[in-house]
Design an enzyme around this catalytic site. Sequence first.
Site, mmCIF file in Angstrom:
data_model
loop_
_atom_site.group_PDB
_atom_site.id
_atom_site.type_symbol
_atom_site.label_atom_id
_atom_site.label_comp_id
_atom_site.label_asym_id
_atom_site.label_seq_id
_atom_site.Cartn_x
_atom_site.Cartn_y
_atom_site.Cartn_z
ATOM 1 N N LYS A 82 0.778 -1.110 -0.123
ATOM 2 C CA LYS A 82 0.051 0.032 0.027
ATOM 3 C C LYS A 82 0.953 1.275 0.136
ATOM 4 O O LYS A 82 1.889 1.313 0.760
ATOM 5 C CB LYS A 82 -1.010 -0.108 1.404
ATOM 6 C CG LYS A 82 -1.909 0.987 1.444
ATOM 7 C CD LYS A 82 -2.622 1.037 2.647
ATOM 8 C CE LYS A 82 -3.889 1.996 2.823
ATOM 9 N NZ LYS A 82 -4.809 1.845 3.982
ATOM 10 N N SER A 157 -9.462 1.587 2.970
ATOM 11 C CA SER A 157 -8.771 2.433 1.971
ATOM 12 C C SER A 157 -7.606 1.720 1.365
ATOM 13 O O SER A 157 -7.006 1.962 0.323
ATOM 14 C CB SER A 157 -7.961 3.567 2.905
ATOM 15 O OG SER A 157 -7.246 2.962 3.828
ATOM 16 N N SER A 181 -9.537 -0.659 7.122
ATOM 17 C CA SER A 181 -9.066 -0.471 5.817
ATOM 18 C C SER A 181 -8.288 -1.650 5.200
ATOM 19 O O SER A 181 -7.882 -1.833 4.105
ATOM 20 C CB SER A 181 -8.324 0.765 5.756
ATOM 21 O OG SER A 181 -8.930 1.701 5.723
HETATM 22 N N1 GLN Z 1 -12.787 3.977 6.229
HETATM 23 C C1 GLN Z 1 -12.297 4.308 7.513
HETATM 24 C C2 GLN Z 1 -11.989 5.874 7.656
HETATM 25 O O1 GLN Z 1 -12.226 6.371 6.356
HETATM 26 C C3 GLN Z 1 -11.038 3.785 7.969
HETATM 27 C C4 GLN Z 1 -9.797 3.877 7.190
HETATM 28 C C5 GLN Z 1 -8.694 3.015 7.569
HETATM 29 O O2 GLN Z 1 -8.863 2.127 8.159
HETATM 30 N N2 GLN Z 1 -7.638 3.556 7.045
HETATM 31 O O3 GLN Z 1 -11.567 6.508 8.327
#
Ligand code: GLN
Length: 491
Positions: A82, A157, A181
């Site tokens: 990532k 994400s 994410s």
């Molecule tokens: N979707 C969640 C957010 O937007 C979690 C994101 C993540 O785990 N990086 O904060």
Amino acid sequence: MSASGMERWSIAEITRRIAAGEVTAAQITEDALARIEKIDGELDAFLAVDAAGARSAAAGVDLLRTAGVALGPLAGVPIALKDMIVTKGVATTAGSKILEGWIPPYDATVVDRLKAAGAVILGKVNCDEFGMGSSTERSAYKPTKNPWDATRVPGGSSGGSSAAVAAALCTASLGTDTGGSIRQPAAFCGVVGIKPTYGRVSRWGIVAFASSLDQVGPLARSVADAAAVLQVIAGHDAHDSTSLVKDVPDFAAAITGDVKGLRVGLPKEYFAGELDAEVRASLDATIAALKDGGAELVEVSLPHTELALPAYYIVAPAEASSNLARYDGIRYGTRAEASDLLELYMKTRGAGFGPEVKRRIMLGTYALRSGYYDAYYKKAQQIRALIKRDFDEAFAKTDVLLTPTTPTPAFEFGAKSNPLEMYLGDIFTLACNLAGLPGMSVPCGFTAGGLPIGAQLLGKPLDEAVLFRTGAVIESAAALGDRRPALGGAA
Ligand code: GLN
């Protein structure tokens, strides 16, 4: 695409065949690079491909083998990272324009460890900007497609990480998980994803989003592969003060194929309300399979579950607003033209951050304003303690908890234009981060329309082993191994 099907070999198969001289790391790497070349134009998982670095890592593995030197546990295994993970000499953007063109001078600890284990790093994969999102639609560069249905999101994400693994452009990938994410994109793309216990894996060299929640972890096509990658990256690191000084157990040994006597808790709050009917049916089948395997099912309650979302959306933006203060146009990435310092900050940040990141910075800065700390951040931390206590009570009677990973399968691009709607999709994954627990998503079924469904397992702190043990049983009961996605699935 290779006729041999080597792109879907497990880590055990790759390392065994390389050690036996049946295939070289170079051949596996060339196959992966050719697949990226052929498929990624449509999938859009990669932000940077490091073909030269990958070839040289593979050549190193092949050289060691011919010299008769013992190979590392991931020797020749193609891995994608990532773009929140810092890589020496390879652009790292965190999905943001503000870091465009930044070439880090060092590798994250997890990258060092992967390389030392012989892994071949193929490149960097897409994500929502700074990890803020659930679909990759908030990447400043491009949205990644879901390999099972290109009209749908791969989740986020870590959507580049999940899509690249599902389409077999790599064997495994790393993602980061602040509120779901790793697990949510794993569920949307039909792969295994694990968020380790807070502190289990070093975050040195990980772009910080919310420091009391962030963790790094693997995504892979099987529970055993995820275990093999976590084995390599886990463990104390003196560079990260939040990294735990704890022994890392043998995760492969936890995969016994048996759940006899295991107490599996079903938190009732996660099975109520708006759960999609096909997700529910898949979870019911998973529960039945665990029962058949001799597990004892226990209904439990996590009464503060509904407070997880509001608490997360105070804690995460507050910490993000502080972490993102470093992107000022002076130290990293892009810099706007300006005549004085304030103008430089304003122009760089105004142009460099996307709308979701700005929203989070504003929410977080508001919550931390003098006089507001007690009303927001402190209150959210108190809720966090209650959520943690709920889990402690549930784990007094159970060994592992089972829930759906997401309320619905992968949604279509553009379906969640209202930010709150997007946030609500994380309702089942956030509490795990607030409590610092290990969590896994494992594929447990498909919808009639062919979209993957994920089951989430939550364990006690430091008990990733129970996730691997239980996850492997769910994986073999679901027997989804032969299903192939539309993108990257053809032999
Ligand atoms: N979707 C969640 C957010 O937007 C979690 C994101 C993540 O785990 N990086 O904060």
